[in-house]
Design a protein around this motif. Structure first.
Motif, PDB file in Angstrom:
ATOM      1  N   TYR A 126       5.831  22.978 -21.120  1.00  0.00           N
ATOM      2  CA  TYR A 126       5.980  24.074 -20.174  1.00  0.00           C
ATOM      3  C   TYR A 126       4.186  24.694 -19.954  1.00  0.00           C
ATOM      4  O   TYR A 126       3.436  24.369 -20.510  1.00  0.00           O
ATOM      5  N   GLY A 127       4.214  25.275 -18.949  1.00  0.00           N
ATOM      6  CA  GLY A 127       2.909  26.048 -18.517  1.00  0.00           C
ATOM      7  C   GLY A 127       1.999  24.931 -17.902  1.00  0.00           C
ATOM      8  O   GLY A 127       0.746  24.984 -18.170  1.00  0.00           O
ATOM      9  N   HIS A 128       2.513  23.688 -17.669  1.00  0.00           N
ATOM     10  CA  HIS A 128       1.719  22.548 -16.883  1.00  0.00           C
ATOM     11  C   HIS A 128       1.756  22.888 -15.505  1.00  0.00           C
ATOM     12  O   HIS A 128       2.359  23.755 -14.923  1.00  0.00           O
ATOM     13  N   THR A 129       1.093  22.054 -14.821  1.00  0.00           N
ATOM     14  CA  THR A 129       0.994  21.829 -13.420  1.00  0.00           C
ATOM     15  C   THR A 129       1.425  20.636 -12.700  1.00  0.00           C
ATOM     16  O   THR A 129       1.406  19.528 -13.331  1.00  0.00           O
ATOM     17  N   MET A 130       1.856  20.671 -11.717  1.00  0.00           N
ATOM     18  CA  MET A 130       2.460  19.196 -10.718  1.00  0.00           C
ATOM     19  C   MET A 130       1.933  19.503  -9.459  1.00  0.00           C
ATOM     20  O   MET A 130       2.261  20.505  -8.779  1.00  0.00           O
ATOM     21  N   VAL A 131       1.205  18.774  -8.896  1.00  0.00           N
ATOM     22  CA  VAL A 131       0.992  18.821  -7.689  1.00  0.00           C
ATOM     23  C   VAL A 131       1.424  17.365  -6.718  1.00  0.00           C
ATOM     24  O   VAL A 131       1.645  16.339  -7.610  1.00  0.00           O
ATOM     25  N   PHE A 132       1.667  17.029  -5.500  1.00  0.00           N
ATOM     26  CA  PHE A 132       1.812  15.934  -5.062  1.00  0.00           C
ATOM     27  C   PHE A 132       0.443  15.805  -4.052  1.00  0.00           C
ATOM     28  O   PHE A 132       0.141  16.499  -2.983  1.00  0.00           O
ATOM     29  N   HIS A 133      -0.025  14.493  -4.268  1.00  0.00           N
ATOM     30  CA  HIS A 133      -1.130  13.881  -3.368  1.00  0.00           C
ATOM     31  C   HIS A 133      -0.606  12.577  -2.987  1.00  0.00           C
ATOM     32  O   HIS A 133      -0.478  11.756  -3.872  1.00  0.00           O
ATOM     33  N   LYS A 134       0.061  12.748  -1.762  1.00  0.00           N
ATOM     34  CA  LYS A 134       0.611  11.425  -1.265  1.00  0.00           C
ATOM     35  C   LYS A 134      -0.044  10.122  -1.681  1.00  0.00           C
ATOM     36  O   LYS A 134      -1.367  10.091  -1.495  1.00  0.00           O
ATOM     37  N   LEU A 136       1.530  10.216  -4.773  1.00  0.00           N
ATOM     38  CA  LEU A 136       1.749  10.476  -6.080  1.00  0.00           C
ATOM     39  C   LEU A 136       2.104  11.970  -6.536  1.00  0.00           C
ATOM     40  O   LEU A 136       1.198  12.717  -5.976  1.00  0.00           O
ATOM     41  N   LEU A 137       2.963  12.077  -7.420  1.00  0.00           N
ATOM     42  CA  LEU A 137       3.192  13.259  -8.131  1.00  0.00           C
ATOM     43  C   LEU A 137       2.261  13.218  -9.218  1.00  0.00           C
ATOM     44  O   LEU A 137       2.462  12.325 -10.187  1.00  0.00           O
ATOM     45  N   ILE A 138       1.433  14.269  -9.788  1.00  0.00           N
ATOM     46  CA  ILE A 138       0.607  14.294 -10.601  1.00  0.00           C
ATOM     47  C   ILE A 138       1.126  15.598 -11.506  1.00  0.00           C
ATOM     48  O   ILE A 138       0.979  16.601 -11.161  1.00  0.00           O
ATOM     49  N   VAL A 139       1.099  15.100 -12.779  1.00  0.00           N
ATOM     50  CA  VAL A 139       1.421  16.240 -13.858  1.00  0.00           C
ATOM     51  C   VAL A 139       0.167  16.475 -14.783  1.00  0.00           C
ATOM     52  O   VAL A 139      -0.302  15.376 -15.154  1.00  0.00           O
ATOM     53  N   PHE A 140      -0.069  17.723 -15.209  1.00  0.00           N
ATOM     54  CA  PHE A 140      -1.335  17.851 -16.092  1.00  0.00           C
ATOM     55  C   PHE A 140      -1.048  18.925 -16.971  1.00  0.00           C
ATOM     56  O   PHE A 140      -0.607  20.003 -16.492  1.00  0.00           O
ATOM     57  N   GLY A 141      -1.385  18.530 -18.379  1.00  0.00           N
ATOM     58  CA  GLY A 141      -1.767  19.523 -19.258  1.00  0.00           C
ATOM     59  C   GLY A 141      -0.109  20.395 -19.554  1.00  0.00           C
ATOM     60  O   GLY A 141       0.628  19.706 -19.432  1.00  0.00           O
ATOM     61  N   GLY A 142      -0.244  21.552 -20.128  1.00  0.00           N
ATOM     62  CA  GLY A 142       0.851  22.230 -20.612  1.00  0.00           C
ATOM     63  C   GLY A 142       1.086  22.202 -22.110  1.00  0.00           C
ATOM     64  O   GLY A 142       0.176  21.679 -22.962  1.00  0.00           O
ATOM     65  N   ASN A 143       2.189  22.940 -22.591  1.00  0.00           N
ATOM     66  CA  ASN A 143       2.334  22.676 -24.310  1.00  0.00           C
ATOM     67  C   ASN A 143       3.620  21.975 -24.320  1.00  0.00           C
ATOM     68  O   ASN A 143       4.775  22.504 -23.580  1.00  0.00           O
ATOM     69  N   ASN A 144       3.461  21.324 -25.277  1.00  0.00           N
ATOM     70  CA  ASN A 144       4.913  20.488 -25.765  1.00  0.00           C
ATOM     71  C   ASN A 144       5.643  20.990 -26.555  1.00  0.00           C
ATOM     72  O   ASN A 144       6.692  20.507 -27.337  1.00  0.00           O
ATOM     73  N   GLY A 145       5.480  22.320 -26.936  1.00  0.00           N
ATOM     74  CA  GLY A 145       6.200  23.146 -27.761  1.00  0.00           C
ATOM     75  C   GLY A 145       5.614  22.898 -29.184  1.00  0.00           C
ATOM     76  O   GLY A 145       5.838  23.973 -30.174  1.00  0.00           O
ATOM     77  N   GLN A 146       4.427  22.438 -29.566  1.00  0.00           N
ATOM     78  CA  GLN A 146       3.781  22.447 -30.453  1.00  0.00           C
ATOM     79  C   GLN A 146       2.096  22.667 -30.421  1.00  0.00           C
ATOM     80  O   GLN A 146       1.653  23.350 -31.063  1.00  0.00           O
ATOM     81  N   ASN A 150      -3.931  17.787 -22.488  1.00  0.00           N
ATOM     82  CA  ASN A 150      -4.919  17.546 -21.324  1.00  0.00           C
ATOM     83  C   ASN A 150      -4.496  16.086 -20.903  1.00  0.00           C
ATOM     84  O   ASN A 150      -5.536  15.657 -20.306  1.00  0.00           O
ATOM     85  N   ASP A 151      -3.184  15.774 -21.146  1.00  0.00           N
ATOM     86  CA  ASP A 151      -2.997  14.318 -20.482  1.00  0.00           C
ATOM     87  C   ASP A 151      -2.381  14.382 -19.031  1.00  0.00           C
ATOM     88  O   ASP A 151      -2.249  15.315 -18.597  1.00  0.00           O
ATOM     89  N   ILE A 152      -2.663  13.398 -18.565  1.00  0.00           N
ATOM     90  CA  ILE A 152      -2.340  13.128 -17.103  1.00  0.00           C
ATOM     91  C   ILE A 152      -1.105  12.181 -16.861  1.00  0.00           C
ATOM     92  O   ILE A 152      -1.561  11.020 -17.407  1.00  0.00           O
ATOM     93  N   TRP A 153      -0.148  12.392 -15.875  1.00  0.00           N
ATOM     94  CA  TRP A 153       0.955  11.541 -15.613  1.00  0.00           C
ATOM     95  C   TRP A 153       1.094  11.591 -14.038  1.00  0.00           C
ATOM     96  O   TRP A 153       0.886  12.539 -13.483  1.00  0.00           O
ATOM     97  N   TYR A 154       1.290  10.274 -13.405  1.00  0.00           N
ATOM     98  CA  TYR A 154       1.756  10.225 -12.231  1.00  0.00           C
ATOM     99  C   TYR A 154       2.752   9.395 -11.637  1.00  0.00           C
ATOM    100  O   TYR A 154       3.368   8.454 -12.768  1.00  0.00           O
ATOM    101  N   LEU A 155       3.481   9.764 -10.702  1.00  0.00           N
ATOM    102  CA  LEU A 155       4.579   8.830 -10.194  1.00  0.00           C
ATOM    103  C   LEU A 155       4.586   8.674  -8.704  1.00  0.00           C
ATOM    104  O   LEU A 155       4.404   9.566  -8.035  1.00  0.00           O
ATOM    105  N   ASP A 156       4.669   7.302  -8.449  1.00  0.00           N
ATOM    106  CA  ASP A 156       4.245   7.104  -7.108  1.00  0.00           C
ATOM    107  C   ASP A 156       5.904   7.094  -6.695  1.00  0.00           C
ATOM    108  O   ASP A 156       6.723   6.409  -6.711  1.00  0.00           O
ATOM    109  N   VAL A 157       5.891   8.068  -5.295  1.00  0.00           N
ATOM    110  CA  VAL A 157       7.196   8.057  -4.645  1.00  0.00           C
ATOM    111  C   VAL A 157       7.608   7.287  -3.627  1.00  0.00           C
ATOM    112  O   VAL A 157       8.717   7.137  -3.056  1.00  0.00           O
TER     113      VAL A 157
END
Length: 805
Positions: A126-134, A136-146, A150-157
């Motif tokens: 939660y508290g992460h960000t997700m942007v779309f940069h064609k 790619l969907l890019i997810v950064f940061g947030g809290n995993n409950g613990q 500062n990790d970065i993940w992407y998905l190619d649509v």
């Protein structure tokens, strides 16, 4: 100051931790968040649509299985009509699933669906960000409950099956510290173009942050972070639970809270061009959401600092043209951007071709209530509403109102900004330096292509002084090897290339190598040994007619082939009518190969034969972002669909006298021209290129252009093939652009040369150079005398006194 807007319809209850996402350019979709008061918060999964033309809310009930109730999640718009949701918290310390949900508005009824994803995911957070940069969907940061991440993940649509990929930075590379409740947005303009910029947030040990970082993926696949420098002003106060939007090259940090929850924070602005921070008025919100439309900044919901436990349902608006710190006037307000494509919404949106959900049926439009509003959006409750209506209407792909001009002679590095309609009126100088890192390529090191780049790619050098010199930097064997290497790349490509913006497009060069170097000098080269090239931030597309008439066809062709070998996925070459052995044996290229390489061109293994083998396998068209068709000649009277172009078979040998429908399509593609002006419609004989009146070479009118674009869901055609006096020329009401990159055609016409820079938002920016005093020396006078050049297109009436005929 900010104003609180009146709202109508089925208004959502006051909330925080929700998301609001612009869809289709005129609607905002609200999803989730928490409602209630301190100690009695309820997490929701409801969805509402806000019609910006009337500030009217409507609760929507999409088909399918909706995501579970959540807050502090992230949302983004993919293309224009698809909303994705990821992550969030469900209350009581529990987190939402790690599934990706899609809300699809492309069909008659909206529908939720679960996106099938293979392999690992970013995980619950939660508290992460997700942007779309064609794309790619890019997810950064947030809290995993613990802990904070500062990790970065992407998905190619655009690549199925869908899969999340974790970014691996180089060992020792700088990166922002882990954080939660930060803000992130993609910059679409200026030196940070293409970067996801992150600001602030809170660390795992509850420390508020005030740093800004830019994340970029380079064209060779590398990712890196760059910390934003501050040259002027003071960094904003540390904050979290804020929001961020880009307004042109300026990043706006909206609201948020610091350690003192009762203290409201100003709207801070970071100018990516000057690296300067400034403060605007406060929006007085945190855990809210925000967006912008044209020059209007909106904020919805969240908490205010006077009552930090009771959420609001206020809709606040700031007119950015009324903020003198931004240096923006209403006259220069940029067009309203769409959320996902970074392109302005056309009046009739194109079919969305590649997204996460099922493809839309060909020929069907997105639902009208989301595609566009019949009335320009208005802002209820603001005194300026009536004056703002026209500024909020979605725009089609547009040509920039200004053109960049490289000054000739000794000042080719100086750039002037002048009016596109009054080319003689000088404006202010610009000096925007990009800051890309040098690209690393698997073909770096020894090799013929690297030697050619090292010895030929020297922007600004005086090649004109060596005219008439029959020497060449390579011998025939080396040229043949370069052709063979290039052929290996070209034969793998489709006849119709699918390309992304930003991209630079070049027209006819015709052996005018000095002009190519002058364009590279004035507006950057893909690779430069002495300065940073820009190949890691954009692509290059060349529209054919590389050879003949000019004195440097070998330099031109070998450099382009060398660049193709070094950067095969970023340098794109399509075929012109002179990339044909029947033509280039007449107009100079065959003779140049004979003289300068000491070969028998008629030998089956000659360099001239190898060049033409490559030509016969070249692509013949390209489509940029599914919107702009790029070809060499035209559509004539025989080409009606994209498949007419993409289905042409290779090796493609051009029939000099077409006798079949397919041969006529090839002739139309490579040889046809627009009619002389927009008042001449239909398909007519091209008397200039076909003086005997056989009818095989034609001109096509603006009606053909409009019909072709409409039936193929396109917005513009860019073509080359004809000399035009300003280097570029608009036709069919601006729906077709003719581009010519060689100056002073055949030493007779004193025309300018141009390239088109297509920005990520699909704005087309012309950049031109004027001929030098010695430019006539680079044309082969013998060829010109024996075979007079095709005259330039007739000048528009307003321009006829500016240039001699």
């Amino acid at each position: 100051m900010s104003t609180v807007e009146d709202q109508n319809g089925e208004q959502p209850s006051a909330r925080f931790g929700h998301t609001t996402t612009v869809v289709g350019g005129t609607r905002v979709i609200l999803f989730g968040g928490a409602t209630g008061d301190a100690g009695r918060y309820t997490i929701t999964a409801d969805a509402y649509a806000l019609d910006l033309s009337s500030n009217t809310w409507q609760k929507i009930q999409p088909d399918g299985t909706a995501p579970a109730a959540r807050a502090a999640h992230a949302a983004a718009c993919v293309d224009q009509f698809q909303l994705v949701i990821y992550g969030g918290a469900t209350g009581g310390g529990s987190l939402s699933s790690d599934e990706l949900y899609l809300l699809d508005f492309r069909n008659d009824q909206s529908a939720w669906m679960l996106v099938p994803v293979l392999g690992n995911t970013p995980g619950r957070r939660y508290g992460h960000t997700m942007v779309f940069h064609k794309p790619l969907l890019i997810v950064f940061g947030g809290n995993n409950g613990q802990t904070a991440e500062n990790d970065i993940w992407y998905l190619d649509v655009e690549r199925a099956p869908f899969q999340w990929n974790k970014v691996q930075l180089a060992a020792g590379a700088k990166a922002p510290m882990p954080r939660v409740y930060h803000a992130a947005e993609v910059c679409q303009e200026g030196p940070a173009n293409g970067m996801m910029v992150v600001f602030g947030g809170r660390t795992g040990d509850n420390k508020s942050l005030k740093d800004a970082w830019g994340l970029r993926q380079h064209r060779d696949g590398r990712w890196d972070w760059v910390e934003a420098p501050t040259k002027k002003g003071s960094s904003p106060e540390p904050r979290f639970q804020h929001s961020a939007v880009f307004f042109g090259p300026k990043l706006l940090i909206v609201g948020g809270r610091g350690d003192d929850v009762t203290k409201s924070l100003p709207t801070s602005v970071y100018d990516t061009e000057t690296c300067e921070w400034k403060n605007l008025i406060s929006i007085n919100r945190f855990r809210h959401s925000s967006w912008h439309l044209s020059s209007l900044l909106f904020a919805y919901g969240g908490f205010n600092h006077k009552h930090p436990s009771a959420p609001t349902a206020d809709l606040q608006v700031i007119d950015l043209t009324q903020q003198p710190e931004l240096g923006v006037t209403r006259k220069s307000t940029p067009a309203a951007p769409t959320a996902g494509r970074a392109a302005a919404l056309p009046e009739t949106p194109p079919t969305i071709g590649r997204g996460l959900g099922p493809a839309q049926a060909p020929g069907t439009a997105p639902p009208g209530n989301l595609a566009r509003s019949p009335t320009p959006p208005r802002l209820a409750g603001t005194a300026q509403a009536a004056n703002r209506r026209k500024e909020l209407v979605g725009q089609d792909i547009r040509i920039a109102h200004q053109v960049y001009v490289g000054v000739p002679k000794e000042f080719s590095a100086l750039v002037r900004k002048i009016s596109i309609d009054k080319l003689e009126d000088e404006g202010k100088k610009i000096n925007k330096q990009a800051s890309p890192l040098a690209i690393v390529h698997e073909h770096d090191g020894p090799g013929i292509h690297n030697r050619v780049i090292k010895e030929l790619l020297k922007p600004g050098e005086d090649y004109e002084s060596s005219v008439g010199d029959d020497s060449f930097i390579l011998d025939a064997r080396e040229v043949a090897d370069l052709c063979d290497q290039t052929f290996d790349h070209i034969q793998k490509e489709p006849m119709m290339l699918r390309l992304r913006a930003p991209i630079k497009v070049y027209g006819d060069i015709h052996g005018q190598f000095p002009d190519l170097m002058r364009l590279f000098k004035a507006f950057k080269a893909p690779h430069d040994l002495n300065e940073d090239g820009d190949i890691d931030t954009l692509d290059y597309l060349f529209l054919g007619d590389y050879v003949d008439r000019g004195a440097y066809s070998l330099e031109t062709m070998c450099l382009l082939f060398a660049l193709k070998c070094r950067y095969p996925a970023q340098i794109h070459l399509i075929r012109g009518n002179h990339e044909d052995r029947t033509i280039n044996q007449i107009y100079g290229f065959r003779d140049e190969c004979r003289r300068r390489l000491g070969e028998d061109p008629d030998h089956h293994a000659s360099c001239w034969s190898k060049f033409n083998k490559c030509f016969e396998w070249m692509s013949v068209g390209a489509i940029i972002e599914h919107r702009i068709l790029c070809i060499h000649g035209g559509i004539g009277g025989a080409i009606h669909t994209l498949d007419d172009i993409g289905s042409m078979q290779r090796p493609l040998v051009v029939a000099q006298v077409p006798s079949t429908d397919q041969e006529q399509k090839v002739t139309d593609l490579l040889w046809s021209d627009p009619t002389d002006n927009d008042s001449i419609e239909g398909v007519t004989v091209n008397e200039t290129r076909d003086p005997d009146g056989s009818g095989r070479i034609v001109k096509f009118g603006p009606d053909r252009v409009h019909e072709f674009l409409k039936s193929n869901d396109l917005s513009m055609i860019i073509r080359a093939h004809e000399c035009v006096m300003d280097g570029f020329e608009r036709f069919a009401g601006g729906k077709l652009i003719t581009l010519f990159s060689a100056t002073d055609y055949c030493g007779h016409h004193k025309n300018a040369g141009a390239l088109l820079f297509i920005r990520r938002d699909l704005t087309v920016v012309p950049k031109i150079i004027y001929p030098t005093e010695r430019s006539h020396a680079v044309w082969d006078s013998a060829i010109t005398q024996a075979r007079p050049p095709t005259p330039p297109r007739p000048l528009p009436r307003a321009r006829r006194e500016d240039f001699p005929s």
